[in-house]
Design a protein around this motif. Structure first.
Motif, mmCIF file in Angstrom:
data_model
loop_
_atom_site.group_PDB
_atom_site.id
_atom_site.type_symbol
_atom_site.label_atom_id
_atom_site.label_comp_id
_atom_site.label_asym_id
_atom_site.label_seq_id
_atom_site.Cartn_x
_atom_site.Cartn_y
_atom_site.Cartn_z
ATOM 1 N N PRO A 1 0.782 -1.257 -0.056
ATOM 2 C CA PRO A 1 -0.081 -0.121 -0.143
ATOM 3 C C PRO A 1 0.860 1.092 -0.059
ATOM 4 C CG PRO A 1 -0.109 -0.951 2.083
ATOM 5 C CD PRO A 1 0.570 -2.111 1.238
ATOM 6 N N ARG A 2 2.025 1.271 0.357
ATOM 7 C CA ARG A 2 2.882 2.281 0.342
ATOM 8 C C ARG A 2 3.582 2.518 -1.079
ATOM 9 N NH1 ARG A 2 1.273 5.824 3.461
ATOM 10 N NH2 ARG A 2 3.441 6.823 3.552
ATOM 11 N N ASP A 3 3.339 2.006 -1.882
ATOM 12 C CA ASP A 3 4.155 1.888 -3.238
ATOM 13 C C ASP A 3 3.087 2.880 -4.273
ATOM 14 O OD1 ASP A 3 5.114 1.536 -5.838
ATOM 15 O OD2 ASP A 3 5.796 -0.375 -5.464
ATOM 16 N N GLY A 4 3.698 4.002 -4.494
ATOM 17 C CA GLY A 4 2.918 4.893 -5.225
ATOM 18 C C GLY A 4 2.679 4.507 -6.593
ATOM 19 N N GLY A 5 3.794 3.964 -6.935
ATOM 20 C CA GLY A 5 3.682 3.154 -8.541
ATOM 21 C C GLY A 5 2.328 2.417 -8.834
ATOM 22 N N LEU A 6 2.427 1.537 -7.500
ATOM 23 C CA LEU A 6 1.246 0.692 -7.862
ATOM 24 C C LEU A 6 -0.076 1.034 -7.810
ATOM 25 C CD1 LEU A 6 2.758 -2.364 -5.503
ATOM 26 C CD2 LEU A 6 2.650 -2.239 -8.219
ATOM 27 N N HIS A 7 -0.031 2.223 -6.862
ATOM 28 C CA HIS A 7 -1.665 3.100 -7.042
ATOM 29 C C HIS A 7 -1.799 3.637 -8.341
ATOM 30 C CE1 HIS A 7 -2.636 2.513 -2.632
ATOM 31 N NE2 HIS A 7 -1.434 2.654 -2.391
ATOM 32 N N LEU A 8 -0.686 4.340 -8.784
ATOM 33 C CA LEU A 8 -0.836 4.526 -10.169
ATOM 34 C C LEU A 8 -1.293 3.634 -11.287
ATOM 35 C CD1 LEU A 8 1.524 7.214 -11.581
ATOM 36 C CD2 LEU A 8 0.888 5.540 -13.078
ATOM 37 N N ASP A 9 -0.485 2.392 -11.088
ATOM 38 C CA ASP A 9 -0.917 1.502 -12.026
ATOM 39 C C ASP A 9 -2.584 1.069 -11.903
ATOM 40 O OD1 ASP A 9 1.367 1.269 -13.072
ATOM 41 O OD2 ASP A 9 2.032 -0.284 -11.974
ATOM 42 N N TYR A 10 -3.006 0.996 -10.875
ATOM 43 C CA TYR A 10 -4.233 0.486 -10.254
ATOM 44 C C TYR A 10 -5.213 1.807 -10.902
ATOM 45 C CZ TYR A 10 -8.017 -0.786 -7.439
ATOM 46 O OH TYR A 10 -9.417 -1.321 -6.908
ATOM 47 N N GLY A 11 -4.962 2.918 -10.609
ATOM 48 C CA GLY A 11 -5.790 4.201 -10.793
ATOM 49 C C GLY A 11 -6.135 3.933 -12.347
ATOM 50 N N VAL A 12 -4.781 3.930 -13.218
ATOM 51 C CA VAL A 12 -5.067 3.573 -14.806
ATOM 52 C C VAL A 12 -5.869 2.406 -15.271
ATOM 53 C CG1 VAL A 12 -3.764 3.644 -16.823
ATOM 54 C CG2 VAL A 12 -2.865 5.174 -15.144
ATOM 55 N N ALA A 13 -5.674 1.373 -14.500
ATOM 56 C CA ALA A 13 -6.412 0.248 -14.933
ATOM 57 C C ALA A 13 -7.928 0.500 -14.444
ATOM 58 C CB ALA A 13 -5.965 -0.898 -14.176
ATOM 59 N N LEU A 14 -8.329 1.140 -13.373
ATOM 60 C CA LEU A 14 -9.764 1.529 -13.393
ATOM 61 C C LEU A 14 -10.439 2.392 -14.253
ATOM 62 C CD1 LEU A 14 -9.339 2.183 -9.297
ATOM 63 C CD2 LEU A 14 -10.756 0.340 -10.345
ATOM 64 N N HIS A 15 -9.420 3.401 -14.601
ATOM 65 C CA HIS A 15 -9.989 4.453 -15.414
ATOM 66 C C HIS A 15 -10.333 3.766 -16.788
ATOM 67 C CE1 HIS A 15 -9.960 7.299 -18.821
ATOM 68 N NE2 HIS A 15 -10.594 7.938 -18.013
ATOM 69 N N ASN A 16 -9.171 2.882 -17.286
ATOM 70 C CA ASN A 16 -9.323 2.101 -18.530
ATOM 71 C C ASN A 16 -10.574 1.037 -18.490
ATOM 72 O OD1 ASN A 16 -7.082 3.230 -19.483
ATOM 73 N ND2 ASN A 16 -5.859 1.657 -19.623
ATOM 74 N N GLU A 17 -10.858 0.668 -17.475
ATOM 75 C CA GLU A 17 -12.208 -0.354 -17.314
ATOM 76 C C GLU A 17 -13.273 0.281 -17.460
ATOM 77 O OE1 GLU A 17 -12.464 -2.336 -13.600
ATOM 78 O OE2 GLU A 17 -14.433 -3.168 -14.209
#
Lengths: 214, 650
Positions: free
Chosen positions: A74-90
């Motif tokens: 949960p402290r890895d900002g890059g993973l949150h970014l990936d996840y955010g982009v994936a949510l948007h793309n969905e």
């Protein structure tokens, strides 16, 4: 990190190109009892699977894997970014079923929820960014998502935050010029660039380049 | 029951409130759920089943009847929507009964083919990977059947034949699942006869219908159109996981668009169905972002104002329920978000100072830019904000929003007056297709009546042609069934009731026989293509047009009665009950006898303006406290309930 950067760049390109449209025919539809394996709980395996699904345009399927990996770190900002982009793309992913283009998430309120959650993840990514470079990149992704969501003023604000950190980055300047055109801003880009450069505080390292070649 | 279908292809719909599926019927003769289609073919002594027409079995029914009369037989298909519960959702089963009545000249040798195919005229949206069941007239092993017929057959084609003696009927029953999810319910539905399904469906619809207002105008076509439109409005909803949501159309765009939903909510509220209106309005809060904007589709910035307006529409009209705190908070956040946007425009783009930022709706206007619709609906949202704040006793909040509203209106007015010709543009930043500017007066109140007149706002529906009253969209051949409705309603306050009457006539004409209006159609080919009727916004536009003609509360602080009427309603005697207005519920009756016109209505705490029958003017007012307003109108004081006037022909 490298693979993540590539994934995000791929994702951004897929955002720009309309999030990939896959064709499904009735003959390829799943049977009622078909199941798709979910995340394994092993972050490395799940992350590899998430990237594989994302690159093939299967954003809906990639989200559970990104979510799993992001929760594991949960402290890895890059993973949150990936996840955010994936949510948007969905939220914008389409396919072709029986000859008609459809959103894979058919309800607009559900797509709105995905958009909302994607921005929350992006803001978390910005807050957790390890370097100025990462933060500038996260702001630029945030800007792009806001632009696609139809919020050009807020997109411009976010982009300015990225430009404060990277005032000479060509990809950011291109996006800035595009937003100015959208907004009918009569910009003196050189003056704005100088102003932004003045606000730039050069802190942290910039070892990794996120920016696609324009 | 039902008027002649004017379109190139005759169609109908089986819909039910809250159901997550629907059936599209087309002449001759097919039924589709968006996943498969059942086609009927038949012969009587070799004579093919002819083309027919749709209608309702009786006035006020939710069921559909198709009938075709040939030389040798009359063919009838009765279609009934049967709601079934699947988990927390309501799905739909279609109960169909095909009847053949041979004529006396016939030998009565009937052959029917019922053929299934996985092609459909629209696609039902499905979450994730569609669940696919085999399509056959025989129940597949261990899986539920999607269709049940009067016999079984291997494969998709069912052949039926019979010899029907004279004076008897051939009758076959079919049951169709609206989706694969409700296929398991077919076997149970089979235990109820078609006649019983019909009786239950009509009783259920009538029970639901009773929540809404009634009109009796001595005009069966209008009254049936009202019933059909209310069925479309309530039928264009679905309940998923316990939550009700509005959908724009039961077929090709079965999804929520705030642009349509806000109209649907307003119409339901105006017609007294405040329970549904409130629940639907609250459902729109699902579209709110953390920043405060509310959009169902990216780039449609008008959504925020539309939801604020829809919440006020649903909770302000004679409604006992208070606006929930969460909704009031959403309105305040929406106002803050809009003001922040306008502030950024002021700072960064001074030439568009005072306006909302550019939108890219990918719809309607079809161009990105500074769109009038964004500003008009934001203004409507601010008005709603002032209204709800006052009703919630939050005077300071009302003052704050009201101050921004006045400044906003001033900015719009100044811009319009600075334009050559004072026209109201669809987009401030260039050309765009007509859209938001048509709502500039009613319902948004973004401009004053004087600005609307100066701009020639009504021009789009004034064409001296057969389409007078309707607006065209893009091509002059593309008639739009609801685009001009706001103009026609605005015409009521601009003293052009002739345009209101023209719009009402056109909207009555361009509907299917069961009351479904498409969004757009070609005037020359009478075709609507794949944009299938019925459309929720068209139904809403018709109901609002009629309602505001009879009982107008759309603009200003005066209740206006009979502003839009037809002469025959006066001679027949008109009555309506249950209309919800901003000043409480209003019942109204009106009639003219000889040279006398009279009105009786519910008391309201504001002045009431009464408009005389068409083509007449006032000779002498009767009744205490009445005042004249020109030759066509009377003003009655707050609390008045009756007025009479002597009229002379205009």
């Amino acid at each position: 990190v490298r693979s993540r950067v590539i994934a995000v760049v791929c994702a951004l390109y897929s955002i720009m190109s309309g999030a990939g449209c896959r064709a499904t025919t009735s003959s390829s539809l799943a049977t009622p009892f078909a199941t798709v394996p979910g995340p394994t709980g092993n972050p490395a395996v799940d992350y590899a699977r998430a990237l594989q699904l994302q690159r093939s345009g299967q954003h809906l399927a990639s989200v559970p894997f990104f979510r799993s990996v992001s929760r594991a770190s949960p402290r890895d900002g890059g993973l949150h970014l990936d996840y955010g982009v994936a949510l948007h793309n969905e939220s914008i992913q389409t396919d072709v079923t029986r000859g008609a283009v459809r959103f894979v998430v058919p309800c607009s309120d559900e797509r709105a929820r995905l958009r909302r959650e994607s921005l929350v993840e992006l803001r978390t990514a910005i807050a957790l960014a390890a370097t100025d470079e990462d933060r500038a990149y996260a702001w630029s992704v945030d800007s792009r998502l806001l632009e696609i969501m139809g919020r050009p003023l807020e997109a411009r604000e976010a982009l300015e935050r990225a430009l404060v950190i990277r005032p000479d980055e060509p990809a950011l300047l291109d996006a800035y010029a595009r937003l100015n055109r959208t907004l009918y801003v009569r910009a003196d880009l050189a003056a704005q660039r100088a102003a932004l450069a003045g606000a730039h505080t050069r802190a942290g390292d910039s070892r990794t380049s996120h920016w696609p070649v324009p | 029951v039902g008027s002649e279908d004017p379109f190139a292809v005759r169609t109908s719909a089986l819909i039910a409130p809250e159901a997550v599926s629907a059936f599209f019927l087309s002449d001759s003769l097919s039924v589709s759920n968006g996943e498969y289609t059942l086609r009927f073919r038949g012969t009587c002594d070799g004579e093919p089943m002819p083309q027919g027409r749709f209608g309702r079995p009786v006035a006020g029914s939710a069921s559909v009847l198709w009938q075709a009369t040939g030389r040798l037989a009359t063919w009838t298909l009765s279609g009934v929507p049967v709601p079934v519960r699947v988990g927390d959702d309501f799905d739909l089963v279609a109960s169909l009964e095909l009847t053949v009545a041979p004529q006396s000249s016939s030998r009565g040798r009937i052959e029917v083919q019922a053929t299934l195919s996985d092609e459909a005229p629209f696609m039902r949206p499905v979450e994730g990977t569609p669940l696919v069941l085999p399509l056959s007239w025989r129940k597949p092993d261990q899986l539920p059947a999607q269709v049940i017929g009067p016999a079984t057959s291997n494969g998709r084609r069912l052949e039926l034949d019979a010899s029907i003696p004279q004076g008897h009927l051939g009758r076959w029953r079919f049951l169709l699942a609206g989706s694969a999810n409700c296929a398991p319910m077919l076997a149970r539905a089979q235990r109820t006869s078609h006649a019983e399904c019909l009786a239950r469906a009509d009783a259920a619809w009538q029970a639901r219908r009773r929540h809404a207002a009634e009109v009796r105008l001595g005009d069966p076509r209008v009254e049936q159109a009202v019933d059909d439109a209310l069925l479309v409005l309530m039928g264009c909803t679905e309940r998923r996981s316990g939550h009700l949501r509005p959908i724009g159309n039961p077929f090709q765009y079965r999804d929520t668009w705030i642009r349509d939903a806000a109209r649907q909510i307003s119409a339901l509220s105006q017609w007294g169905d405040d329970v549904d209106a409130r629940e639907l309005a609250i459902s729109l809060l699902e579209f709110r972002s953390d920043a405060g904007d509310i959009m169902s589709q990216p780039g449609q910035l008008d959504g925020t104002g539309e939801v604020m307006w829809a919440l006020d529409e649903a909770f302000s009209r004679g409604c006992e329920a208070a606006l929930p705190d969460s909704a009031l908070r959403a309105i305040v956040l929406g106002w803050h978000w809009c003001e922040r946007q306008r502030d950024l425009v002021r700072r960064w783009v001074p030439r568009f100072s005072g306006l909302m930022p550019p939108a890219n709706p990918r719809d309607n206007e079809l161009v990105p830019g500074y769109l009038f619709s964004t500003d008009a609906w934001t203004v409507a949202g601010y008005r709603a904000g002032v209204d709800v704040a006052i009703r919630a006793g939050k005077t300071a909040l009302a003052d704050s929003i009201g101050g921004d509203l006045r400044e906003y209106l001033q900015a719009i007015s100044s811009r319009l007056r600075a334009r050559p010709g004072h026209d109201i543009p669809a987009a401030w930043s260039g050309s765009a297709r007509h859209w938001g500017e048509l709502s500039a007066l009613y319902p948004t109140g973004a401009v004053q009546a004087s600005d609307a007149v100066a701009a020639g706002l009504l021009a789009l529906i004034q064409a001296d042609s057969a389409s007078r009253g309707l607006a065209t969209y893009g091509s002059p051949d593309s008639l739009h069934t609801y685009l001009g409705a706001d103009l026609a309603t605005s015409a009521l306050v601009l003293d052009r009731p002739d345009l209101w009457r023209a719009a009402l006539s056109r909207m009555l004409s361009w509907r299917t026989a069961t009351g479904g209006a498409p969004e757009l159609f070609s005037a020359s080919s009478r075709s609507f293509g794949g944009n299938l009727p019925p459309h929720a916004a068209s139904a809403a536009a018709f109901l609002v047009l009629l309602r505001q003609g009879l009982v107008f509360d759309g603009i200003g602080d005066t209740l206006r009665l009979t502003t839009g009427t037809r002469s025959e309603w006066w001679t027949n005697g008109g009555a309506c009950s249950g209309f919800a207005t901003r000043w409480g519920p209003v019942d109204l009756s009106f009639k003219s006898t000889g040279d006398k016109a009279e009105w009786t209505w519910s008391p309201v705490p504001v002045w009431t303006e009464l408009t005389l029958p068409p083509r007449s003017r006032q000779a002498r007012a009767i009744g205490a406290g009445l005042r004249s307003r020109g030759a066509m109108h009377l003003l009655a004081p707050p609390g008045a309930t009756h007025a009479e006037v002597t009229c002379v022909p205009e």
